[in-house]
Design a protein around this motif. Structure first.
Motif, PDB file in Angstrom:
ATOM      1  N   PRO A 196     -17.406  21.112  49.429  1.00 43.73           N
ATOM      2  CA  PRO A 196     -17.197  19.993  50.102  1.00 43.73           C
ATOM      3  C   PRO A 196     -16.923  18.639  48.678  1.00 43.73           C
ATOM      4  N   TYR A 197     -16.998  17.807  49.389  1.00 43.31           N
ATOM      5  CA  TYR A 197     -16.827  16.925  48.295  1.00 43.31           C
ATOM      6  C   TYR A 197     -18.895  16.274  48.066  1.00 43.31           C
ATOM      7  N   SER A 198     -19.408  16.477  49.184  1.00 42.53           N
ATOM      8  CA  SER A 198     -20.818  16.464  49.320  1.00 42.53           C
ATOM      9  C   SER A 198     -21.710  16.628  47.590  1.00 42.53           C
ATOM     10  N   VAL A 199     -21.070  18.066  47.028  1.00 39.22           N
ATOM     11  CA  VAL A 199     -21.686  18.997  46.292  1.00 39.22           C
ATOM     12  C   VAL A 199     -21.932  18.410  45.069  1.00 39.22           C
ATOM     13  N   THR A 200     -22.994  18.525  44.190  1.00 39.98           N
ATOM     14  CA  THR A 200     -22.892  17.584  43.005  1.00 39.98           C
ATOM     15  C   THR A 200     -23.381  19.055  42.168  1.00 39.98           C
ATOM     16  N   ASP A 201     -23.438  18.399  40.385  1.00 43.32           N
ATOM     17  CA  ASP A 201     -24.124  18.901  39.721  1.00 43.32           C
ATOM     18  C   ASP A 201     -25.029  20.003  39.972  1.00 43.32           C
ATOM     19  N   SER A 202     -26.049  19.371  40.376  1.00 46.86           N
ATOM     20  CA  SER A 202     -27.615  19.898  40.949  1.00 46.86           C
ATOM     21  C   SER A 202     -27.251  19.917  41.899  1.00 46.86           C
ATOM     22  N   SER A 203     -26.934  20.631  43.291  1.00 45.40           N
ATOM     23  CA  SER A 203     -26.686  21.092  44.093  1.00 45.40           C
ATOM     24  C   SER A 203     -25.998  22.597  44.009  1.00 45.40           C
ATOM     25  N   LEU A 204     -25.048  22.784  43.008  1.00 41.40           N
ATOM     26  CA  LEU A 204     -24.448  23.715  42.979  1.00 41.40           C
ATOM     27  C   LEU A 204     -25.128  24.346  41.517  1.00 41.40           C
ATOM     28  N   LYS A 205     -26.346  24.200  40.944  1.00 43.97           N
ATOM     29  CA  LYS A 205     -26.899  24.769  39.999  1.00 43.97           C
ATOM     30  C   LYS A 205     -28.009  25.026  41.381  1.00 43.97           C
ATOM     31  N   ASP A 206     -28.393  24.266  42.360  1.00 43.15           N
ATOM     32  CA  ASP A 206     -29.553  25.220  42.549  1.00 43.15           C
ATOM     33  C   ASP A 206     -29.141  26.498  43.019  1.00 43.15           C
ATOM     34  N   ASN A 207     -28.343  26.037  43.640  1.00 43.73           N
ATOM     35  CA  ASN A 207     -27.717  27.365  44.749  1.00 43.73           C
ATOM     36  C   ASN A 207     -27.187  28.753  43.654  1.00 43.73           C
ATOM     37  N   PHE A 208     -26.515  28.590  43.130  1.00 42.79           N
ATOM     38  CA  PHE A 208     -26.674  29.992  41.592  1.00 42.79           C
ATOM     39  C   PHE A 208     -27.782  30.102  40.941  1.00 42.79           C
ATOM     40  N   ALA A 209     -29.032  29.094  41.258  1.00 42.42           N
ATOM     41  CA  ALA A 209     -30.128  30.178  40.388  1.00 42.42           C
ATOM     42  C   ALA A 209     -30.724  30.640  41.438  1.00 42.42           C
ATOM     43  N   ALA A 210     -30.203  31.185  41.845  1.00 39.66           N
ATOM     44  CA  ALA A 210     -31.545  32.039  43.357  1.00 39.66           C
ATOM     45  C   ALA A 210     -31.169  33.754  42.731  1.00 39.66           C
ATOM     46  N   PHE A 211     -29.213  33.974  42.158  1.00 39.74           N
ATOM     47  CA  PHE A 211     -29.164  34.732  41.648  1.00 39.74           C
ATOM     48  C   PHE A 211     -29.344  35.283  40.019  1.00 39.74           C
ATOM     49  N   GLY A 212     -29.506  34.098  40.021  1.00 41.69           N
ATOM     50  CA  GLY A 212     -30.350  34.302  38.214  1.00 41.69           C
ATOM     51  C   GLY A 212     -30.165  32.927  36.673  1.00 41.69           C
ATOM     52  N   SER A 213     -30.584  33.258  36.244  1.00 42.35           N
ATOM     53  CA  SER A 213     -30.520  31.465  34.652  1.00 42.35           C
ATOM     54  C   SER A 213     -29.261  30.988  35.360  1.00 42.35           C
ATOM     55  N   VAL A 214     -29.030  29.690  34.870  1.00 44.44           N
ATOM     56  CA  VAL A 214     -27.666  29.264  35.568  1.00 44.44           C
ATOM     57  C   VAL A 214     -27.646  28.210  33.974  1.00 44.44           C
ATOM     58  N   SER A 215     -26.928  28.641  32.849  1.00 49.06           N
ATOM     59  CA  SER A 215     -26.538  28.234  32.000  1.00 49.06           C
ATOM     60  C   SER A 215     -26.125  26.455  32.357  1.00 49.06           C
ATOM     61  N   SER A 216     -24.860  26.518  32.585  1.00 50.10           N
ATOM     62  CA  SER A 216     -24.163  25.102  32.571  1.00 50.10           C
ATOM     63  C   SER A 216     -24.144  25.416  34.615  1.00 50.10           C
ATOM     64  N   ALA A 217     -23.327  24.121  35.658  1.00 48.92           N
ATOM     65  CA  ALA A 217     -22.890  24.504  36.108  1.00 48.92           C
ATOM     66  C   ALA A 217     -22.211  22.579  36.142  1.00 48.92           C
ATOM     67  N   LYS A 218     -20.671  22.837  36.788  1.00 45.83           N
ATOM     68  CA  LYS A 218     -20.507  21.584  36.713  1.00 45.83           C
ATOM     69  C   LYS A 218     -19.489  21.277  37.827  1.00 45.83           C
ATOM     70  N   VAL A 219     -19.453  20.583  38.243  1.00 44.63           N
ATOM     71  CA  VAL A 219     -18.315  19.634  39.126  1.00 44.63           C
ATOM     72  C   VAL A 219     -17.365  18.690  38.871  1.00 44.63           C
TER      73      VAL A 219
END
Length: 116
Positions: A11-34
């Motif tokens: 969705p166009y509302s997703v930001t870098d930080s929200s993307l990173k937060d969603n993936f952080a539940a599965f392990g350490s996130v090095s980077s997240a970029k929309v």
């Protein structure tokens, strides 16, 4: 195995930080970029996440692929390597010249001429 993940149909509302937060539940996130459009500054609807380990990346792919986010079913998969030498090709020196055939057209132009 790579730990870089492609995330599509966002969705166009997703930001870098929200993307990173969603993936952080599965392990350490090095980077997240929309990925954003250069001219408008709006989201292009896809992004990339780099996880610290391949195992965390696979766990995130398995759990999040097909998940509904703001009514959109997201696509989550391993990122493929970028194609070498790609691009639009429209501005190269070779892009606008025809093959070197003397029996067609007017030489090097793209328009106006067929066989005589």
């Amino acid at each position: 195995m790579s730990s870089k993940i492609y995330v599509g149909n966002l969705p166009y509302s997703v930001t870098d930080s929200s993307l990173k937060d969603n993936f952080a539940a599965f392990g350490s996130v090095s980077s997240a970029k929309v990925m954003m459009d250069r001219e408008t500054g709006n989201s292009k609807g896809f992004g990339f996440v780099e996880m610290a380990s391949a195992e965390a990346a696979q766990a995130a792919i398995t759990a999040l692929h097909g998940m509904s986010v703001d009514g959109r079913s997201i696509v989550v998969s391993l990122a493929r390597p970028r194609e070498e030498g790609g691009g639009s090709g429209g501005n190269s020196a070779v892009g606008y010249s025809s093959a070197k055939r003397s029996d067609v057209g007017y030489g090097t132009g793209g328009h106006g001429g067929g066989r005589y």
